[in-house]
Design an enzyme around this catalytic site. Structure first.
Site, PDB file in Angstrom:
ATOM      1  N   HIS A 804       0.856  -1.188   0.000  1.00 21.66           N
ATOM      2  CA  HIS A 804       0.000   0.000   0.000  1.00 21.66           C
ATOM      3  C   HIS A 804       0.891   1.236   0.000  1.00 21.66           C
ATOM      4  CE1 HIS A 804      -3.154  -2.728   2.061  1.00 21.66           C
ATOM      5  NE2 HIS A 804      -3.350  -2.705   0.755  1.00 21.66           N
ATOM      6  N   GLU A 807       1.337   3.724   3.012  1.00 21.73           N
ATOM      7  CA  GLU A 807       1.869   3.231   4.295  1.00 21.73           C
ATOM      8  C   GLU A 807       3.389   3.305   4.262  1.00 21.73           C
ATOM      9  OE1 GLU A 807       0.028  -0.607   4.668  1.00 21.73           O
ATOM     10  OE2 GLU A 807      -1.992   0.258   4.681  1.00 21.73           O
ATOM     11  N   HIS A 901       3.234  -3.504   7.020  1.00 18.82           N
ATOM     12  CA  HIS A 901       2.166  -2.554   6.688  1.00 18.82           C
ATOM     13  C   HIS A 901       2.180  -1.396   7.669  1.00 18.82           C
ATOM     14  CE1 HIS A 901      -0.570  -4.666   3.711  1.00 18.82           C
ATOM     15  NE2 HIS A 901       0.277  -5.627   4.024  1.00 18.82           N
ATOM     16  N   GLU A 986       1.822  -4.579  11.466  1.00 23.29           N
ATOM     17  CA  GLU A 986       1.259  -3.243  11.298  1.00 23.29           C
ATOM     18  C   GLU A 986       1.995  -2.256  12.203  1.00 23.29           C
ATOM     19  OE1 GLU A 986      -1.277  -2.380   9.366  1.00 23.29           O
ATOM     20  OE2 GLU A 986      -2.374  -4.212   8.876  1.00 23.29           O
TER      21      GLU A 986
END
Length: 1100
Positions: A804, A807, A901, A986
């Site tokens: 992504h 990010e 991420h 994350e």
């Protein structure tokens, strides 16, 4: 009728006076002696006296096991017209919990029976009706089926008729209104009452300011507010002109209640307005009655009085809801950049985008779909519905899908072409590959230009009276030899500045090399500029950056400023100063009174800037290419500012319903003046930051078919410190594709003869950018068979990041991992000797280059394509999955797979994993013990991280498999490749709320440290798996059971507390200072050495 028999509670004395009286009353029931009214009155009087004077007596009647309540109710049924019984029980029920007992024994139904019976007398007893309604008003809120019972028994009409006949009898009217208020909370009752003329009746009761009957007026407004929750009743009120009546009443009470003693009445009027404006015709009537100006002016007058905040907040809510919906100031919400796909998919959102006629992609939906839905069911089901909603429907419940089954799905003939990416596993690797790596290193060194201690560049700004030239309106332009020894501006004078060499601060940064990398990068807009932050580089600041404390009322003040645009339209400039939809000249030339904006550089994202006031700008972000949404990432340049002036920036087309900008996160700013002064760094900045829903409507085409959605505004204010500065603002620390290529080139300089480093190009992206694949491990100690065998048999670790583009923190974590792996510390050496690392550091180069937030050039989220990636549209995913399939086919599946991420709505760093057991626990599906058998090793790595990485939170981690994530890398690698330790890691975009960094915003130093700590955790994992430590697994079993029994491990989308001021009016609602960078390796080593293996096994 069977009469209840008295049963005394165990432990209660049998000679208790109240029990004796209850027994006497019971005998009177059974012997039909209750016709002796005087006797019944005497008995009930004595019971009442005992209950009122002795707490113990009340407990005896109401206690569990006692049938005293049934005896009383049986008496009520027999002598239902005896007023004394009501007096008694009216007093008894005045005490808390006893109302619930009364309801549970069927008392509500008996009261309704008595009410119906009493209403048939003419005239009905006023005293009896008064007491009955007083009692019903107490019972109603405790009985979940009160509304249904009232409707079925006919009590609704009795109460309404009584009110119509006694409008001037305030003594009787008050309890009737109290009961009506409870009736109306049932949606079916509200509609029925509206048809019976009760809405019109209520407007006969509510009155202008008066010091009399204020209690009655308060209850009447509560009842009216409940009635107007029904859309049918709201339309009825609008049709009869009651919106202007409500506004006039509110204004009258606002003007006359100068001592603010009747705030509840004013709030009741606002609640009625709020409910009426839930429908479109109500909002229209509100605007036509000048409601915006009335509420705006009255709210402004209330601002100095803090206790009036409930009135201000409700008024704000109404005004925001009634603010006319507008389109974004764009011709189309499709991206300003167009990339023609080689083959458009047959179906899906991208095909829909291509098939839409021009001009229909952004329409204001004129529906009422954003209104509160009118319930079809009765309110007694609300709690059940809430309980049902609390169960997450997204959790996977198919046990067949929950058991990973290695299904490669492709033949070896198809996969053997990927053997070339695993040269380290072939027989003669050490000659061919090592020479290849050395040649590549030499080639990179020759291409990179040597660095000077002082660098001369063309200045992008006016400093010290030196005139300069700037091409394209912003950033350095490599067409004008940025990085050369000098240059001349248009007047012919020299325009060079001496800039401190950032290479001395950043060993892996080379501005000249960066420019060369940019030249070789393909972008859809064909960027010709370089942003100064990417050119100069970023040095993590040495000071702490705490989470920004939210100022009370800041959101409200910003919303009021927005409302002023409608109230005072002549104050609005509405001047476009930057527009990417004018490709030839996006910077609108003007007289110098406006800021200048630019985003035409790699990873830049700002589509349009509109000056709405002298120092306020609305900013519109660009959609992801081949998409019409995903607005979150921004990166743009601002110049032409004044010092000492507060500027307000509003990003007006955000899409998520909440943001960490509401919880302490600040935007990032990079000052070129500061960089030239030797402080090249991104810093957290901005005040008065908040995130809220605005009046710009989202088209249903861009919101998955949902109508009535709105965009959100992220607003912040800034004071610039330097005159004629050039500043950059970003959502998070930028990390471009060219930066990655530069870093990978510089990593070659760190390679020693003991390090095996190879860089391959896995594939080309849609726009022709290469996707790098790294192999890192330790060279074998010698060419002996034993050492070669040990080399080839090392477990594989497969890492990926940046699928992504928005990010960017994932790239900074990956940078920390790569630098640690290439380091010279003993831990790094051991790690390379333990594993072979396969790393794809950027899965979506095209998205990163072109400033996308979520998608690639195909307009699709690449992390939702792992189930069946298309080699043409998703080449990086297709070939990365093929690498893993090849490894699975050759029985070399990775020990660990981790995809880095960033998370935009949670704090800390945490992991998502995959567990059958934990998913079954959360879904409440039935499963046998054999279904729940699994190796608990999936928890080992995150547990180690929670012990050694200060930013990591095990409590925020989740191991639940969801249906919506079945096509993500984590789930597919777990399910199809058979990797038990398959994770998504994350990292927060905001900061931490636990551990060493609690209360601080996260920076690049902490992110890089996290990448290094991940490496240390892998080394600890090697030791644990090598020892086959059974005690460790037992500890994990205990840990998971403890987690299940205490709190869920399922990760909810929101984890923040609500504000004292509401974030949004709607009910709507898919992340201490560290040691200096050069000491990171030492810190990691110290942390890891402090924890022995046994400590790792036993610490929580």
């Amino acid at each position: 009728m069977n009469k209840p028999k008295m049963a005394t509670e165990k432990g209660v004395p049998s000679n208790s006076r109240v029990l004796m009286l209850l027994g006497q009353l019971e005998r009177m029931n059974s012997e039909s002696m209750l016709r002796d009214v005087e006797m019944a009155r005497q008995v009930t009087t004595k019971i009442l006296h005992l209950i009122q004077t002795q707490e113990k007596s009340g407990k005896e009647v109401m206690s569990k096991g006692s049938s005293g309540m049934e005896v009383i109710l049986a008496s009520l049924e027999v002598i239902s017209l005896q007023l004394m019984l009501f007096y008694s029980w009216f007093s008894v029920l005045g005490r808390g919990r006893r109302v619930g007992v009364f309801v549970s024994k069927g008392g509500t139904g008996i009261l309704f029976q008595i009410l119906i019976t009493a209403s048939k007398e003419f005239p009905p007893s006023e005293e009896l009706m008064l007491q009955l309604h007083s009692l019903l008003a107490k019972v109603g809120p405790k009985d979940r089926k009160f509304g249904v019972k009232a409707r079925l028994s006919g009590a609704l009409n009795v109460t309404v008729n009584l009110m119509k006949q006694n409008l001037l009898n305030t003594k009787l009217l008050l309890p009737c209104l109290q009961v009506l208020r409870v009736y109306s909370t049932n949606s079916v009752n509200a509609v029925s009452l509206g048809k019976n003329g009760v809405v019109e009746l209520m407007f006969k009761i509510v009155a202008p300011y008066s010091k009399k009957n204020t209690s009655l007026l308060k209850v009447a407004l509560d009842a009216l507010g409940a009635l107007l929750k029904s859309k049918t009743n709201a339309r009825r009120a609008v049709d009869r002109g009651f919106v202007s009546v409500l506004l006039a009443l509110y204004l009258d009470w606002h003007r006359n209640d100068t001592r603010h003693r009747h705030m509840l009445i004013r709030k009741g009027l606002l609640v009625c307005l709020r409910n009426v404006t839930n429908i479109k015709v109500g909002r229209k009537a509100f605007l036509e009655a000048d409601g915006m100006r009335i509420l705006y002016n009255s709210s402004t007058e209330c601002l100095p009085v803090r206790t009036l905040d409930p009135l201000i907040n409700t008024s704000s809510l109404i005004m925001r809801k009634c603010f006319p919906k507008n389109r974004l100031p764009l011709a189309t919400i499709k991206s300003a950049f167009h990339f023609q796909l080689p083959n458009v998919p047959a179906g899906g959102p991208v095909a829909q985008l291509y098939n839409q006629p021009p001009g229909v992609d952004d329409v204001v939906d004129e529906s009422d779909d954003n209104e509160e839905p009118e319930a079809d069911a009765d309110t007694e089901n609300d709690e059940d519905e809430k309980d049902h909603c609390s169960l997450n429907d997204d959790i996977e419940t198919d046990l067949n899908k929950l058991h990973p089954k290695r299904t490669i799905g492709r033949s070896y003939e198809e996969l053997k072409v990927y053997q070339r990416f695993f040269l380290e596993l072939t027989e003669d690797f050490q000659v061919k590959d090592n020479l290849k790596a050395e040649d590549g290193s030499e080639r990179v060194k020759q291409e990179g230009s040597p660095l000077n201690t002082t660098r001369h560049i063309q200045s992008p700004l006016l400093l010290g009276g030196i005139p300069t030239r700037r091409v394209g309106g912003g950033g350095s332009n490599w067409g004008s030899d940025c990085g050369s020894e000098g240059g001349e501006d248009e007047s012919g004078e020299g325009a060079v500045l001496e800039v401190p060499d950032t290479a001395q601060l950043l060993p892996l940064h080379d501005p000249d090399l960066y420019v060369e990398m940019v030249k070789a990068t393909c972008s859809v807009p064909q960027y010709a500029e370089v942003a100064y932050p990417d050119y100069f580089g970023h040095v993590a600041p040495t000071f702490k950056e705490p989470l920004l404390e939210r100022v009370y009322g800041v959101q409200r003040s910003k919303i009021f400023q927005d409302i002023e645009r409608l109230i005072h339209p002549n104050d609005i400039l509405d001047k476009v100063v930057y527009d990417l939809d004018i490709p030839s000249c996006p910077v609108i030339e003007e007289n110098g009174e406006s800021l200048k904006f630019n985003s035409q550089f790699e990873s830049g994202n700002l589509r349009k800037a509109v000056q709405v006031r002298k120092y306020e700008y609305d900013l519109v972000l660009n959609s992801d290419i081949n998409s019409n949404h995903y607005h979150q990432w921004f990166y743009f340049e601002v110049s032409g500012m004044r010092v000492g002036t507060t500027y307000r920036f509003n990003i007006i087309n955000c899409e998520k319903s909440n943001s960490q900008f509401n919880y302490g996160m600040q935007v990032l700013m990079y000052s070129v003046q500061e960089a030239i002064s030797g402080r090249p760094c991104w810093v957290r900045t901005g005040t008065d930051i908040c995130y809220y829903k605005n009046h710009f409507a989202r088209s249903s085409i861009a919101s998955g078919g949902q109508k009535g959605k709105s965009y959100y505004t992220m607003t912040f204010s800034i004071n610039f410190s330097h005159k004629d500065d050039v500043c950059y603002f970003a959502y998070h620390y930028p990390y471009t594709y060219s930066t990655l290529k530069m870093h990978l080139s510089k990593l070659e300089d760190l390679r020693t003869p003991q390090i095996y480093l190879r860089q391959d190009e896995l594939c080309e992206t849609l726009s022709g950018n290469g996707c790098p694949l790294l192999t890192i491990t330790a060279m074998p100690e010698s060419k002996s068979n034993d050492h070669i065998c040990q080399f080839r048999n090392r477990p594989l670790i497969f890492l990926s990041a940046r699928v992504h583009p928005g990010e960017t923190n994932a790239s900074w974590v990956m940078k920390g991992t790569l630098e640690f792996l290439m380091g010279s510390s003993p831990l790094a050496v051991s790690l390379r000797e333990a594993y072979i690392f396969k790393i794809v550091p950027m899965l979506n180069p095209d998205g990163v280059v072109n400033g996308n937030h979520r998608c690639s050039l195909s307009g699709e989220d690449l992390n939702r394509q792992w189930l069946n990636p298309n080699p043409e549209h998703h080449p990086t995913i297709y070939h990365t999955k093929s690498l893993l399939q090849y490894l699975a086919y050759t029985q070399r599946a990775p020990l660990v797979f981790c995809d880095y991420h960033g998370h935009s709505r949670k704090k800390n760093v945490f992991m998502y994993g995959c567990s059958v057991k934990e998913t079954v626990w959360q879904s409440n599906i039935s499963a046998s013990s054999s279904d729940l058998q699994e190796d608990l090793g999936y928890r080992t790595l995150p547990k180690i991280l929670s012990q050694i990485a200060p930013a990591f939170s095990m409590a925020s981690s989740s191991f639940v498999v969801e249906r919506s994530k079945e096509s993500t890398a984590r789930v597919v690698v777990w399910r199809e490749i058979g990797v038990q330790r398959s994770y998504t890691m994350e990292s927060t975009l905001c900061g931490c709320d636990q551990g060493k960094y609690k209360g601080l915003q996260i920076g690049t130093r902490e992110l890089e440290e996290m990448g290094a700590q991940f490496c240390v955790a892998l080394l600890r994992l090697k030791r644990l798996t090598g020892l086959h430590n059974h005690q460790h697994l037992l500890d994990l079993e205990s840990d998971i059971i403890g987690t299940h029994s205490c709190t869920t491990t399922y990760l909810l989308e929101e984890d923040e507390p609500s504000f004292l001021e509401a974030i949004d009016y709607s009910a709507e609602s898919n992340d201490e200072e560290a040691e200096p960078e050069n000491e990171l390796g030492c810190e990691v080593q110290e942390n890891s050495e402090q924890l022995s293996d046994s400590e790792t096994n036993h610490r929580d």
